[in-house]
Every structure is written in C-alpha cells, then in structure tokens.
Design a protein around this motif. Structure first.
Motif, PDB file in Angstrom:
ATOM      1  N   LEU A 190       0.832  -1.204   0.000  1.00  0.00           N
ATOM      2  CA  LEU A 190       0.000   0.000   0.000  1.00  0.00           C
ATOM      3  C   LEU A 190       0.871   1.260   0.000  1.00  0.00           C
ATOM      4  O   LEU A 190       1.840   1.366   0.753  1.00  0.00           O
ATOM      5  N   PHE A 191       0.536   2.189  -0.878  1.00  0.00           N
ATOM      6  CA  PHE A 191       1.223   3.487  -1.040  1.00  0.00           C
ATOM      7  C   PHE A 191       2.566   3.387  -1.771  1.00  0.00           C
ATOM      8  O   PHE A 191       3.238   4.406  -1.975  1.00  0.00           O
ATOM      9  N   SER A 192       2.989   2.182  -2.163  1.00  0.00           N
ATOM     10  CA  SER A 192       4.249   2.069  -2.900  1.00  0.00           C
ATOM     11  C   SER A 192       4.015   2.315  -4.385  1.00  0.00           C
ATOM     12  O   SER A 192       2.890   2.165  -4.891  1.00  0.00           O
ATOM     13  N   GLU A 193       5.066   2.671  -5.097  1.00  0.00           N
ATOM     14  CA  GLU A 193       4.956   2.935  -6.534  1.00  0.00           C
ATOM     15  C   GLU A 193       4.635   1.670  -7.324  1.00  0.00           C
ATOM     16  O   GLU A 193       4.029   1.727  -8.392  1.00  0.00           O
TER      17      GLU A 193
ATOM     18  N   GLU B 198      18.228  -7.180  -3.076  1.00  0.00           N
ATOM     19  CA  GLU B 198      17.133  -6.509  -3.787  1.00  0.00           C
ATOM     20  C   GLU B 198      15.917  -6.362  -2.876  1.00  0.00           C
ATOM     21  O   GLU B 198      15.241  -5.322  -2.889  1.00  0.00           O
ATOM     22  N   ALA B 199      15.632  -7.382  -2.087  1.00  0.00           N
ATOM     23  CA  ALA B 199      14.500  -7.338  -1.164  1.00  0.00           C
ATOM     24  C   ALA B 199      14.660  -6.210  -0.159  1.00  0.00           C
ATOM     25  O   ALA B 199      13.683  -5.497   0.159  1.00  0.00           O
ATOM     26  N   PHE B 200      15.876  -6.025   0.322  1.00  0.00           N
ATOM     27  CA  PHE B 200      16.110  -4.959   1.297  1.00  0.00           C
ATOM     28  C   PHE B 200      15.927  -3.587   0.654  1.00  0.00           C
ATOM     29  O   PHE B 200      15.456  -2.645   1.299  1.00  0.00           O
ATOM     30  N   LYS B 201      16.256  -3.481  -0.623  1.00  0.00           N
ATOM     31  CA  LYS B 201      16.034  -2.221  -1.330  1.00  0.00           C
ATOM     32  C   LYS B 201      14.542  -1.924  -1.454  1.00  0.00           C
ATOM     33  O   LYS B 201      14.109  -0.773  -1.298  1.00  0.00           O
ATOM     34  N   TYR B 202      13.745  -2.951  -1.722  1.00  0.00           N
ATOM     35  CA  TYR B 202      12.296  -2.761  -1.803  1.00  0.00           C
ATOM     36  C   TYR B 202      11.731  -2.332  -0.454  1.00  0.00           C
ATOM     37  O   TYR B 202      10.795  -1.519  -0.387  1.00  0.00           O
ATOM     38  N   PHE B 203      12.288  -2.876   0.628  1.00  0.00           N
ATOM     39  CA  PHE B 203      11.849  -2.469   1.959  1.00  0.00           C
ATOM     40  C   PHE B 203      12.210  -1.011   2.215  1.00  0.00           C
ATOM     41  O   PHE B 203      11.398  -0.236   2.741  1.00  0.00           O
ATOM     42  N   ASN B 204      13.418  -0.627   1.844  1.00  0.00           N
ATOM     43  CA  ASN B 204      13.850   0.764   2.054  1.00  0.00           C
ATOM     44  C   ASN B 204      12.988   1.757   1.288  1.00  0.00           C
ATOM     45  O   ASN B 204      12.744   2.879   1.746  1.00  0.00           O
ATOM     46  N   SER B 205      12.502   1.343   0.125  1.00  0.00           N
ATOM     47  CA  SER B 205      11.687   2.252  -0.685  1.00  0.00           C
ATOM     48  C   SER B 205      10.280   2.422  -0.122  1.00  0.00           C
ATOM     49  O   SER B 205       9.601   3.413  -0.407  1.00  0.00           O
TER      50      SER B 205
ATOM     51  N   PRO C  98       9.060   1.378   3.635  1.00  0.00           N
ATOM     52  CA  PRO C  98       9.310   0.643   4.881  1.00  0.00           C
ATOM     53  C   PRO C  98       8.076   0.289   5.705  1.00  0.00           C
ATOM     54  O   PRO C  98       8.120  -0.647   6.489  1.00  0.00           O
ATOM     55  N   LEU C  99       6.967   1.025   5.556  1.00  0.00           N
ATOM     56  CA  LEU C  99       5.813   0.776   6.404  1.00  0.00           C
ATOM     57  C   LEU C  99       5.013  -0.447   5.959  1.00  0.00           C
ATOM     58  O   LEU C  99       4.818  -1.396   6.730  1.00  0.00           O
ATOM     59  N   PHE C 100       4.539  -0.444   4.717  1.00  0.00           N
ATOM     60  CA  PHE C 100       3.730  -1.552   4.201  1.00  0.00           C
ATOM     61  C   PHE C 100       4.432  -2.350   3.107  1.00  0.00           C
ATOM     62  O   PHE C 100       3.837  -3.234   2.488  1.00  0.00           O
ATOM     63  N   GLY C 101       5.696  -2.067   2.841  1.00  0.00           N
ATOM     64  CA  GLY C 101       6.448  -2.798   1.836  1.00  0.00           C
ATOM     65  C   GLY C 101       6.088  -2.389   0.418  1.00  0.00           C
ATOM     66  O   GLY C 101       5.258  -1.493   0.195  1.00  0.00           O
ATOM     67  N   SER C 102       6.717  -3.053  -0.539  1.00  0.00           N
ATOM     68  CA  SER C 102       6.494  -2.742  -1.955  1.00  0.00           C
ATOM     69  C   SER C 102       5.528  -3.706  -2.622  1.00  0.00           C
ATOM     70  O   SER C 102       5.317  -3.638  -3.832  1.00  0.00           O
ATOM     71  N   GLY C 103       4.952  -4.631  -1.850  1.00  0.00           N
ATOM     72  CA  GLY C 103       3.995  -5.583  -2.414  1.00  0.00           C
ATOM     73  C   GLY C 103       4.656  -6.881  -2.834  1.00  0.00           C
ATOM     74  O   GLY C 103       5.879  -6.976  -2.938  1.00  0.00           O
ATOM     75  N   PHE C 104       3.836  -7.892  -3.090  1.00  0.00           N
ATOM     76  CA  PHE C 104       4.352  -9.198  -3.499  1.00  0.00           C
ATOM     77  C   PHE C 104       4.824  -9.211  -4.951  1.00  0.00           C
ATOM     78  O   PHE C 104       5.749  -9.936  -5.299  1.00  0.00           O
ATOM     79  N   TYR C 105       4.190  -8.417  -5.794  1.00  0.00           N
ATOM     80  CA  TYR C 105       4.479  -8.507  -7.231  1.00  0.00           C
ATOM     81  C   TYR C 105       5.546  -7.508  -7.664  1.00  0.00           C
ATOM     82  O   TYR C 105       5.313  -6.620  -8.469  1.00  0.00           O
ATOM     83  N   VAL C 106       6.732  -7.652  -7.088  1.00  0.00           N
ATOM     84  CA  VAL C 106       7.887  -6.867  -7.530  1.00  0.00           C
ATOM     85  C   VAL C 106       8.832  -7.801  -8.272  1.00  0.00           C
ATOM     86  O   VAL C 106       8.768  -9.028  -8.116  1.00  0.00           O
ATOM     87  N   ASP C 107       9.715  -7.249  -9.044  1.00  0.00           N
ATOM     88  CA  ASP C 107      10.589  -8.051  -9.908  1.00  0.00           C
ATOM     89  C   ASP C 107      11.925  -8.303  -9.221  1.00  0.00           C
ATOM     90  O   ASP C 107      12.664  -7.367  -8.927  1.00  0.00           O
ATOM     91  N   TYR C 108      12.237  -9.583  -8.963  1.00  0.00           N
ATOM     92  CA  TYR C 108      13.520  -9.939  -8.384  1.00  0.00           C
ATOM     93  C   TYR C 108      14.540 -10.357  -9.445  1.00  0.00           C
ATOM     94  O   TYR C 108      15.630 -10.804  -9.122  1.00  0.00           O
ATOM     95  N   ASN C 109      14.135 -10.261 -10.701  1.00  0.00           N
ATOM     96  CA  ASN C 109      15.064 -10.458 -11.810  1.00  0.00           C
ATOM     97  C   ASN C 109      15.787 -11.797 -11.757  1.00  0.00           C
ATOM     98  O   ASN C 109      17.005 -11.884 -11.778  1.00  0.00           O
ATOM     99  N   TYR C 110      15.006 -12.854 -11.655  1.00  0.00           N
ATOM    100  CA  TYR C 110      15.579 -14.195 -11.766  1.00  0.00           C
ATOM    101  C   TYR C 110      14.578 -15.090 -12.468  1.00  0.00           C
ATOM    102  O   TYR C 110      13.379 -14.832 -12.474  1.00  0.00           O
ATOM    103  N   ASP C 111      15.082 -16.160 -13.048  1.00  0.00           N
ATOM    104  CA  ASP C 111      14.235 -17.090 -13.788  1.00  0.00           C
ATOM    105  C   ASP C 111      13.791 -18.198 -12.843  1.00  0.00           C
ATOM    106  O   ASP C 111      14.481 -19.187 -12.654  1.00  0.00           O
ATOM    107  N   GLY C 112      12.611 -18.008 -12.243  1.00  0.00           N
ATOM    108  CA  GLY C 112      12.135 -18.997 -11.292  1.00  0.00           C
ATOM    109  C   GLY C 112      10.663 -19.287 -11.457  1.00  0.00           C
ATOM    110  O   GLY C 112       9.980 -19.598 -10.504  1.00  0.00           O
ATOM    111  N   SER C 113      10.150 -19.137 -12.658  1.00  0.00           N
ATOM    112  CA  SER C 113       8.725 -19.331 -12.894  1.00  0.00           C
ATOM    113  C   SER C 113       8.313 -20.771 -12.651  1.00  0.00           C
ATOM    114  O   SER C 113       8.973 -21.707 -13.078  1.00  0.00           O
ATOM    115  N   ALA C 114       7.194 -20.922 -11.961  1.00  0.00           N
ATOM    116  CA  ALA C 114       6.636 -22.254 -11.718  1.00  0.00           C
ATOM    117  C   ALA C 114       5.569 -22.582 -12.749  1.00  0.00           C
ATOM    118  O   ALA C 114       4.941 -23.629 -12.685  1.00  0.00           O
TER     119      ALA C 114
END
Length: 479
Positions: free
Chosen positions: A148-151, A353-360, A362-378
């Motif tokens: 919530l409130f993240s870009e 990368e996860a810590f960078k998303y938290f820093n951007s 910090p209150l409610f996070g950046s959400g689950f659907y952010v890009d971690y730039n790895y090939d891990g599709s199920a």
C-alpha cells in the motif's frame, strides 16, 4: 433444512462413507490413487478424488482431523506430463478451457463446503477466540495491506494478500474448532504423513531410475531431479516433514521399531533429494525426534539397537566411500560461496534486492508482485516471484507492519507450545518446523499449499493446548 441434513448424515450408507473417510488407512488409498494418476497424466482425476474426499470430510464428519493430512496430498497433483512449468516441459494442459472449468468447479465446491462448515460452527457457537486468533487477524491485515502506497502497488497485490490472509486465518479457524485432539487425532495425522512419505519415496526411486542425465561423471545432477509438482527443494520439504510422524509412531505403536527402520529410509530419501536446505533441516529434525523416541517412547532397547547399528553402518559407508561423499557434497554446496562472495544459488543478490524494496516503502512494503530479476517461474503466473527468506520477504512485501505481525504470531505459537508440552504436541511442532526452517532459504510459507498445511497443523497444535481428559497424554509405557 439443518435438521433434515442431520438426518441424512445419520443414514447407513453415509455411516459407511464416514467410516471410510475417517479411517487412518485412507491416506494410503489416496497415495495409490495419486501415484496412478501421476504416471498416467490423469491430473484432473486426482483433483476430482481429492476434491470429493475433502467435501465429504467437511460435510459429514464432526471431527475433520482426516483433512489435516489429506490436504498435504494436494501438493502432488501435477504430473510431469502435464506440468505448466517451462523448465519441466511447459504443457498447456492447465490452459485448456475444459480443464480450467472443471478445476474452478472443484475448487468452488470445496470453498462452499468450507464456508458451510464455518457458518455451522458460528451458529453452534463452537468457535473459541484466543490470543492466536487475534495475532492471525493482525497478520492477515498486514498481508492485505501489502505494498500500500508504494509505486509498484497493483490490484494483484491486494488479491494475493487476501489469498495469504485466507490461507493463514480462515483455514486455521475452520480447522481448530472442528478437530478433536484425542489419542486418535495424532495417530491419524501421523499415518497420513507415513502414506505421503511412501508416495514420495516411490516417485524418487522412479525418478532416479528413469531420469536422463541425472548422473554426470559420477555426480548427481540435481537440476535434472524434477517432478511435475516441483523440484528437489519442494520434495525435500515434504519428505522432511514426514520424519517426525515416523518416529512418533515408532514410540507409540506395537512393533514400533519397524517405523524406526522406515525412518532411516525417509532420512536417506531426504539426502537423495539433493536439497541443501532439507539436508540441513534433517540434521536438526531427525536427531531431535530420535532423542524423544529413545527417552520417552516404547521399546527403547530395540530402537536403541537400530540407532546404534545405523550410526555404525553410516560411519563405515562414509569411510569406504569417503571420496564419493566429499565429491557429491562439494558439488551440491559449491555455489554457496562464489569467488569469495556469498552466493547461495543467487540468493544473496535477491536478498539485497529485497532490502532495497523495503527501504523504498518501509511501512507496508512494496507488495508481493515486484521483480527480483531471476528465472524462477513455476508456470503459474498468479504466484509472484519471491526472495527466498521469510523475514526479508515480509519486509519487502509487507514492510515493518508485516514483520511485526509475523513476529507476534511466532512468539504466540511458542508460548502456546510451552503451556502444554506433550509427546503429541511436540510431534506436531516438529512437523511444522521444517516449513519454518526451510522458508528461511526458500518460498514455501508464501505459496498457498504449504501455507494451508502449516495452518492446519497449527490449528491442531493450538487446539491441544488445554489439558483435558480427552487430550492424548504422554507415552509412559516403556520397555
């Protein structure tokens, strides 16, 4: 209507059905059905079977304990032939309109049955509120506010937050006050995991016997060790969760030492899964479970002899095949550190990368659907990419609010366990522990099915917190 339905539930035919679905041996039939469907690619048949049994349990049984182990089999539905994962074939089986429509119908009927059960519980005032419930409400609230409130915030974040909230809170509430934690409850759950382990071991044996390029230059190529429903890490978690059940029954059942022997086979399967995290978990879970067996269980002398023989045999094998063991483990662990820097199959980079998303945010996070730039599709686009660590995932996705909510929940569960420490409750706690431990290096607790299994087991653990005459006591008989 409610009265007429109760009359229907008491008819002779349904009495037979109720005895079947509440039997501790039903999981073995389930394992047989899933194996049959897995190798013939009959995924939808497996789904119908699991769905029908789930609905019958929810509608017919007063004690839905059989559901706890039954749900664990739902993880194993997807066959290698029909898996949607690009790395494992990329079949369009699940993209078919006919298959999707049937899946939606099955899932909808299961959800309706669950809702019906919850409504009945509310009407009968069976639901008991306790501190764990409030903690889970806070955690569910944090999940729904993720990003919530993240870009990067999207509607998908809200939807996945609702799914996570339901997996943690709704499943817990539905199960907790609908299970009877008597001496049969824990035995049924344990036999369920025995059946699950048998299925997993058979699939592992077949995989080792039939997988091409599994052995390269005398070494195990674990990347080739795949199943339709997951890879080696998924396998490692599930087989590791079966160890406490085996050693629990070893200390409880007549001729329990046979379960002790079987536990060694499960332990071997855990290491043959080539999952590093499962191996580390096994070095914790197995010794703890074994100590409890030897100190509190029945038939101590036979179990102690089997343990001593296994240790000696293990030492001898390691000495004889020392070089092969060293080579095998070096191959598996060789990317923990790369060029003098932490790597862990790319985890270190993802964690940063996860810590960078938290820093951007910090209150409610950046959400689950952010890009971690790895090939891990199920192969399931609804499941977001994740950072393979519970704490960092909560910080990145749900911010400080999410982490605080989870820590409160975690402290509450520890306090609950300490209030009434029994052999039975310890068995449940040790079955939950692999999910928590391995999620420090993976995504298990955030991908629906392991979450649901966690919530079911947690419900049993919390329900058995109070000491009552019907609760199973510690095993006192020793020989």
């Amino acid at each position: 209507m409610g009265i007429s339905f109760e009359k229907i539930k008491r008819c002779k035919v349904l009495d037979i059905i109720k005895k079947i679905i509440s039997s501790k041996f039903l999981p073995f039939a389930t394992a047989a059905v899933l194996l049959f469907c897995y190798y013939l690619g009959l995924d939808i048949v497996a789904m119908y079977y699991l769905g029908i049994v789930t609905i019958l349990i929810l509608l017919l049984l007063d004690d839905i304990t059989p559901l706890v182990s039954h749900i664990s089999f739902m993880t194993l539905v997807v066959s290698l032939k029909n898996t949607p994962s690009p790395s494992m074939g990329g079949s369009d089986y699940y993209a078919s309109t006919a298959i999707l429509a049937q899946i939606i119908i099955i899932v909808s009927l299961m959800v309706c049955s669950l809702i019906y059960r919850l409504v009945i519980c509310c009407l009968k005032k069976k639901i008991k509120i306790n501190p764990i419930f409030y903690g889970l409400c806070f955690l569910a609230f944090a999940f729904m506010l993720n990003g919530l409130f993240s870009e990067e915030y999207t509607v998908k974040d809200l939807l996945y937050g609702v799914v996570m909230a339901a997996c943690f809170l709704v499943i817990y509430v539905a199960v907790k006050d609908n299970v009877k934690t008597d001496k049969n409850c824990f035995e049924r759950i344990a036999f369920g995991f025995i059946a699950l382990s048998a299925l997993l071991i058979i699939e592992l044996i077949v995989a080792y016997a039939t997988t091409e390029n599994l052995f390269v230059d005398g070494e195990i190529n674990r990347g080739a060790l795949i199943f339709g429903w997951g890879v080696y890490n998924t396998y490692g978690l599930l087989i590791l969760m079966c160890i406490p059940a085996t050693l629990y029954l070893a200390g409880k059942m007549k001729h329990g030492y046979l379960f002790t022997l079987y536990s060694l086979l499960i332990l071997a399967a855990t290491f043959l899964s080539c999952s590093r995290q499962a191996m580390i978990g096994a070095l914790i879970i197995y010794p703890v479970s074994l100590v409890i067996l030897l100190v509190k269980g029945k038939y101590r002398i036979p179990n102690l002899c089997i343990t001593a023989a296994a240790v000696v045999a293990g030492i001898v094998l390691i000495c004889i095949f020392r070089e092969k063991f060293v080579t095998a483990f070096k191959t598996i662990f060789d990317n923990v550190v790369v060029n003098g820097e932490l790597n862990g199959s790319g985890r270190w980079r993802i964690w940063k990368e996860a810590f960078k998303y938290f820093n951007s945010s910090p209150l409610f996070g950046s959400g689950f659907y952010v890009d971690y730039n790895y090939d891990g599709s199920a192969g399931v686009t609804f499941i977001p990419m994740m950072c393979h660590n519970t704490v960092l995932q909560l910080l990145a996705s749900c911010g400080a609010v999410g982490l605080i909510a989870y820590l409160i929940h975690r402290v509450q569960t520890v306090i609950s366990f300490c209030k009434n420490v029994t052999i039975e409750r310890t068995f449940i706690a040790l079955t939950i522990l692999p999910i928590l431990l391995l999620s420090l290096l993976d995504v298990h607790i955030f991908i629906i099915f392991p979450t649901v299994i966690y919530s079911c087991l947690l419900a049993v653990l919390i329900k058995s917190e109070e000491k009552t005459p019907e609760d199973a006591g510690e095993v006192k008989d020793t020989k």
